[in-house]
Write an enzyme that holds these catalytic residues in place. Structure first.
Site, short mmCIF file in Angstrom:
data_model
loop_
_atom_site.label_atom_id
_atom_site.label_comp_id
_atom_site.label_asym_id
_atom_site.label_seq_id
_atom_site.Cartn_x
_atom_site.Cartn_y
_atom_site.Cartn_z
N GLY A 14 15.36 -31.54 -31.54
CA GLY A 14 14.08 -32.12 -31.13
C GLY A 14 14.10 -33.63 -31.31
N GLY A 15 13.52 -34.11 -32.40
CA GLY A 15 13.36 -35.54 -32.64
C GLY A 15 14.62 -36.36 -32.42
N SER A 26 15.23 -29.88 -37.58
CA SER A 26 15.63 -31.07 -38.33
C SER A 26 17.15 -31.27 -38.39
CB SER A 26 15.02 -31.06 -39.74
OG SER A 26 13.60 -31.07 -39.65
N GLU A 35 6.64 -23.40 -30.66
CA GLU A 35 5.41 -24.12 -30.30
C GLU A 35 4.69 -23.42 -29.14
OE1 GLU A 35 7.35 -27.94 -29.93
OE2 GLU A 35 7.76 -27.84 -32.09
P1 13P Z 1 13.36 -31.09 -34.63
O1 13P Z 1 14.82 -31.33 -34.38
O2 13P Z 1 12.51 -32.28 -34.31
O3 13P Z 1 13.11 -30.49 -35.98
O4 13P Z 1 12.90 -29.97 -33.55
C1 13P Z 1 13.66 -28.83 -33.39
C2 13P Z 1 13.17 -28.10 -32.20
O5 13P Z 1 12.06 -27.59 -32.20
C3 13P Z 1 14.02 -28.05 -31.03
O6 13P Z 1 13.56 -27.13 -30.09
#
Ligand code: 13P
Length: 251
Positions: free
Chosen positions: A234-235, A213, A98
């Site tokens: 992440g989430g 994910s 990102e």
């Molecule tokens: P998710 O687990 O939400 O897919 O994000 C992964 C991530 O970008 C961790 O840095």
């Protein structure tokens, strides 16, 4: 031997109050049931100074999600590695996809950030990974090899201090996960590049996390692969039950 690590990346989520509550709840959950791996939470800058004193540093490490590529001075809105370290944080995520795609972070900028992080005794969690079109064109190995240029200028001693995270961009926040076999293949490839550059011992000791994910239902299978040493989450790091479910994959 290398460490198993589960690290959370909160991204741009949680107010200060919500973040402090989440850190407290995680701290309590892990005090009651000790993890079998290293655990790190990477939070927005503004949370760091409040979160570091409330977690048991022997169980939970704290990190930032970014730092500046400059030492100090007239860089409005930036936060330096030295400032991050002054909060008591010990880690910093660098090179997240990102940051690369939305904020134009290049191989050269990231090389500076990694050096400044290390100079301030922060452990970089350095992220690499391909986008969907690159995977479809079977270019993922080339892509990660090029991204590693930011850290392959380090001395062997400094390289040994960093953690790598392979995060296929097509799996981030999409619900699509790399299969354990896909993760293993590219992690083994990444480790082979490290071995070529720094030798087998450095390669064997480098923790390479998988991100994209990752959830309690798939973490065990992913982490069971020999070259997958944990996850960058992440989430699922935003809820203690989910994050702990992933941490428990090492039990
Ligand atoms: P998710 O687990 O939400 O897919 O994000 C992964 C991530 O970008 C961790 O840095």
């Amino acid at each position: 031997m290398r460490k198993n690590i589960v690290a959370g990346n909160w991204k741009m989520n949680k107010t200060l109050q919500e973040g402090v509550a989440l850190a407290k709840e995680l701290n309590e959950a892990l005090a009651a049931d000790k993890p079998n791996c290293d655990v790190v939470i990477c939070t927005p800058f503004i949370h760091l100074a409040s979160v570091t004193p409330i977690v048991d540093s022997a169980v939970i490490g704290v990190g930032a999600e970014n730092c500046a590529d400059k030492v100090s001075g007239a860089y409005t809105g930036e936060v330096s590695a030295e400032m991050v370290a002054s909060t008591g944080a010990q880690y910093v995520i660098l090179g997240h996809s990102e940051r690369r795609s939305y904020y134009g972070e290049t191989v050269e900028i990231l090389e500076e950030k990694v050096k400044l992080a290390l100079a301030n005794n922060l452990t970089p969690i350095f992220c690499i990974g391909e986008v969907l079109e690159e995977r479809q064109a079977e270019k993922q190995n080339e892509v990660v090899a090029a991204q590693l240029a930011s850290v392959f200028t380090l001395s062997a001693e400094d390289f040994s201090k960093i953690i790598l995270a392979y995060e296929p961009v097509w799996a981030i926040g999409t619900g699509l996960t790399a299969t354990p076999e896909q993760a293993q293949d590219i992690h083994a490839y990444i480790r082979s590049l490290i071995a070529e550059k720094y030798g087998n011992e450095v390669a064997d000791n480098c923790s390479i996390l998988y991100g994209g994910s990752c959830k309690p239902s798939n973490a065990k299978e992913l982490f069971a692969k020999p070259d997958v040493d944990g996850g960058l989450i992440g989430g699922a790091a935003l809820k203690v039950a989910d994050f702990k479910g992933i941490i428990d994959a090492f039990k």
